[in-house]
Design a protein around this motif. Sequence first.
Motif, mmCIF file in Angstrom:
data_model
loop_
_atom_site.group_PDB
_atom_site.id
_atom_site.type_symbol
_atom_site.label_atom_id
_atom_site.label_comp_id
_atom_site.label_asym_id
_atom_site.label_seq_id
_atom_site.Cartn_x
_atom_site.Cartn_y
_atom_site.Cartn_z
ATOM 1 N N ARG A 7 0.838 -1.214 0.000
ATOM 2 C CA ARG A 7 0.000 0.000 0.000
ATOM 3 C C ARG A 7 0.870 1.259 0.000
ATOM 4 N NH1 ARG A 7 -3.056 -3.154 3.613
ATOM 5 N NH2 ARG A 7 -2.211 -2.062 5.428
ATOM 6 N N LEU A 8 1.987 1.208 0.717
ATOM 7 C CA LEU A 8 2.913 2.345 0.705
ATOM 8 C C LEU A 8 3.387 2.625 -0.722
ATOM 9 C CD1 LEU A 8 5.278 1.751 3.785
ATOM 10 C CD2 LEU A 8 3.323 3.289 3.633
ATOM 11 N N LYS A 9 3.694 1.565 -1.443
ATOM 12 C CA LYS A 9 4.151 1.728 -2.825
ATOM 13 C C LYS A 9 3.068 2.370 -3.687
ATOM 14 C CE LYS A 9 5.860 -0.918 -6.802
ATOM 15 N NZ LYS A 9 6.174 -2.279 -7.314
ATOM 16 N N GLY A 10 1.844 1.859 -3.575
ATOM 17 C CA GLY A 10 0.752 2.426 -4.363
ATOM 18 C C GLY A 10 0.496 3.890 -4.011
ATOM 19 N N GLU A 27 -5.719 31.674 -14.133
ATOM 20 C CA GLU A 27 -5.015 30.397 -14.160
ATOM 21 C C GLU A 27 -4.020 30.297 -13.002
ATOM 22 O OE1 GLU A 27 -5.445 27.807 -15.775
ATOM 23 O OE2 GLU A 27 -6.549 28.263 -17.586
ATOM 24 N N MET A 28 -3.319 31.387 -12.734
ATOM 25 C CA MET A 28 -2.347 31.368 -11.649
ATOM 26 C C MET A 28 -3.020 31.241 -10.289
ATOM 27 S SD MET A 28 0.731 33.977 -12.759
ATOM 28 C CE MET A 28 -0.289 35.447 -12.876
ATOM 29 N N MET A 29 -4.267 31.667 -10.207
ATOM 30 C CA MET A 29 -4.997 31.586 -8.952
ATOM 31 C C MET A 29 -5.766 30.269 -8.797
ATOM 32 S SD MET A 29 -4.327 34.261 -7.241
ATOM 33 C CE MET A 29 -2.724 34.294 -8.020
ATOM 34 N N SER A 30 -5.666 29.407 -9.807
ATOM 35 C CA SER A 30 -6.345 28.112 -9.691
ATOM 36 C C SER A 30 -5.674 27.298 -8.587
ATOM 37 C CB SER A 30 -6.304 27.368 -11.021
ATOM 38 O OG SER A 30 -4.968 27.124 -11.415
ATOM 39 N N ASP A 31 -6.354 26.287 -8.130
ATOM 40 C CA ASP A 31 -5.859 25.502 -6.997
ATOM 41 C C ASP A 31 -4.648 24.674 -7.425
ATOM 42 O OD1 ASP A 31 -5.456 24.172 -4.674
ATOM 43 O OD2 ASP A 31 -7.315 23.021 -4.716
ATOM 44 N N LEU A 32 -3.473 25.125 -7.005
ATOM 45 C CA LEU A 32 -2.234 24.416 -7.317
ATOM 46 C C LEU A 32 -1.664 23.732 -6.075
ATOM 47 C CD1 LEU A 32 -0.543 27.073 -9.643
ATOM 48 C CD2 LEU A 32 -1.892 25.079 -10.307
ATOM 49 N N SER A 33 -2.538 23.488 -5.111
ATOM 50 C CA SER A 33 -2.127 22.804 -3.882
ATOM 51 C C SER A 33 -2.645 21.370 -3.932
ATOM 52 C CB SER A 33 -2.694 23.528 -2.659
ATOM 53 O OG SER A 33 -2.359 22.852 -1.476
ATOM 54 N N PRO A 34 -1.843 20.427 -4.435
ATOM 55 C CA PRO A 34 -2.328 19.053 -4.643
ATOM 56 C C PRO A 34 -2.625 18.341 -3.329
ATOM 57 C CG PRO A 34 0.043 19.154 -4.952
ATOM 58 C CD PRO A 34 -0.425 20.572 -4.792
ATOM 59 N N GLU A 35 -3.592 17.442 -3.378
ATOM 60 C CA GLU A 35 -3.967 16.655 -2.204
ATOM 61 C C GLU A 35 -3.086 15.402 -2.147
ATOM 62 O OE1 GLU A 35 -6.033 17.351 0.211
ATOM 63 O OE2 GLU A 35 -6.606 19.285 -0.636
ATOM 64 N N LEU A 36 -1.849 15.592 -1.727
ATOM 65 C CA LEU A 36 -0.951 14.458 -1.562
ATOM 66 C C LEU A 36 -1.447 13.568 -0.425
ATOM 67 C CD1 LEU A 36 2.413 16.437 -1.866
ATOM 68 C CD2 LEU A 36 1.290 15.092 -3.657
ATOM 69 N N VAL A 37 -1.294 12.258 -0.581
ATOM 70 C CA VAL A 37 -1.898 11.329 0.381
ATOM 71 C C VAL A 37 -0.832 10.661 1.249
ATOM 72 C CG1 VAL A 37 -3.941 10.880 -1.009
ATOM 73 C CG2 VAL A 37 -1.904 9.517 -1.381
ATOM 74 N N ASP A 38 -1.204 10.369 2.498
ATOM 75 C CA ASP A 38 -0.281 9.705 3.424
ATOM 76 C C ASP A 38 -1.025 8.771 4.383
ATOM 77 O OD1 ASP A 38 -1.609 11.547 4.953
ATOM 78 O OD2 ASP A 38 0.186 12.488 5.804
ATOM 79 N N PHE A 39 -2.176 8.252 3.948
ATOM 80 C CA PHE A 39 -2.990 7.401 4.829
ATOM 81 C C PHE A 39 -2.228 6.136 5.251
ATOM 82 C CE2 PHE A 39 -6.067 9.473 1.857
ATOM 83 C CZ PHE A 39 -6.601 10.360 2.777
ATOM 84 N N SER A 40 -1.582 5.477 4.299
ATOM 85 C CA SER A 40 -0.881 4.235 4.612
ATOM 86 C C SER A 40 0.318 4.482 5.514
ATOM 87 C CB SER A 40 -0.427 3.541 3.322
ATOM 88 O OG SER A 40 -1.539 3.175 2.532
ATOM 89 N N LEU A 41 1.007 5.589 5.292
ATOM 90 C CA LEU A 41 2.128 5.940 6.152
ATOM 91 C C LEU A 41 1.672 6.144 7.593
ATOM 92 C CD1 LEU A 41 4.338 8.430 4.105
ATOM 93 C CD2 LEU A 41 5.120 6.371 5.261
ATOM 94 N N THR A 42 0.575 6.867 7.746
ATOM 95 C CA THR A 42 0.045 7.129 9.080
ATOM 96 C C THR A 42 -0.404 5.840 9.752
ATOM 97 O OG1 THR A 42 -0.692 9.327 8.361
ATOM 98 C CG2 THR A 42 -1.673 8.450 10.372
ATOM 99 N N GLU A 43 -1.068 4.985 8.980
ATOM 100 C CA GLU A 43 -1.550 3.718 9.524
ATOM 101 C C GLU A 43 -0.387 2.831 9.965
ATOM 102 O OE1 GLU A 43 -4.085 -0.237 8.088
ATOM 103 O OE2 GLU A 43 -3.737 1.431 6.701
ATOM 104 N N ASP A 54 13.578 -2.299 -2.445
ATOM 105 C CA ASP A 54 14.610 -3.120 -1.794
ATOM 106 C C ASP A 54 14.048 -3.787 -0.538
ATOM 107 O OD1 ASP A 54 16.408 -2.369 -3.738
ATOM 108 O OD2 ASP A 54 17.352 -0.798 -2.523
ATOM 109 N N GLU A 55 13.234 -3.064 0.204
ATOM 110 C CA GLU A 55 12.656 -3.620 1.425
ATOM 111 C C GLU A 55 11.662 -4.733 1.101
ATOM 112 O OE1 GLU A 55 12.289 -3.570 5.740
ATOM 113 O OE2 GLU A 55 13.768 -3.013 4.225
ATOM 114 N N GLN A 56 10.896 -4.548 0.044
ATOM 115 C CA GLN A 56 9.969 -5.605 -0.378
ATOM 116 C C GLN A 56 10.734 -6.882 -0.719
ATOM 117 O OE1 GLN A 56 7.650 -3.574 -3.514
ATOM 118 N NE2 GLN A 56 5.827 -4.122 -2.360
ATOM 119 N N ALA A 57 11.836 -6.743 -1.439
ATOM 120 C CA ALA A 57 12.631 -7.919 -1.806
ATOM 121 C C ALA A 57 13.182 -8.601 -0.562
ATOM 122 C CB ALA A 57 13.776 -7.494 -2.728
ATOM 123 N N ARG A 58 13.615 -7.825 0.418
ATOM 124 C CA ARG A 58 14.139 -8.412 1.655
ATOM 125 C C ARG A 58 13.055 -9.156 2.422
ATOM 126 N NH1 ARG A 58 14.543 -7.663 7.001
ATOM 127 N NH2 ARG A 58 13.018 -5.974 6.959
#
Length: 245
Positions: free
Chosen positions: A54-57, A106-122, A237-241
């Motif tokens: 899930r972290l990878k995805g 255009e410059m005032m359009s929403d350029l703040s992407p919704e980056l996700v971190d749910f799996s990291l937090t979990e 690398d961690e997945q392979a290990r």
Amino acid sequence: MILQRLATSIRKQDWFTVLIETLIVVFGVFLGIQLGNWNEARQDQSGLLSAVDRLKGEAELNLKIADGVIERIDDFEDGRIAAMRAISSCDASEEAQRGVESAIEEMMSDLSPELVDFSLTELGRRDEYLDRLSDEFREAMNTYQGDLAEEKSALASNNVLLWDQHVIKHPAIGAEFTPDDPETSTVLKLRVPLAELCLDAEFQREFAVTAGFVESTKLRLKRFQTRTRDYLDALQDEQARLDAR
């Protein structure tokens, strides 16, 4: 059954049988505990592999989200350049004014992407998983999580600052509302003709600063993508290990 035989042997003082049957009981308990631990370890291993997948995805999704914002910035780069030329040359045509208005919008359009971190937090809440990760990957994961939090905060702050300083507080920029068209319900407009605004040094400065903010967003996202790819390499690398265990 074995406990009944053990009690009978004790009453008969058959100590050899008592010893054998006691050892059988102890071995059975030990074996049961070991099987339970083994089963729990298997479940933890399976759960960890799923969490890492899930972290990878999630990281790959963040790359795509950043790509989308960078693409939007690149798509209206020509419009920003044309608008800056129109302001510099004091082009008083209606086409130039519409171009400047479009560039601002255009410059005032929403350029703040919704980056996700749910799996990291979990994963951060699961000590039984964290203990199975290598020190190297935990360091890489913590670094990426810090980068991700920094980008989310900085990009959101930049977006608010753009609106606050370059639209809300700027007297030359207004908004028209067209509720009949949900897709363009708010359109930014210049309150002063471009022929006058081009002589306003403050307006030129604000426009240049806004364009600079947009470019800095693009640069931040590209830097974040580079760090995300480094994190994905460490994750692979961690997945392979883990798969080899």
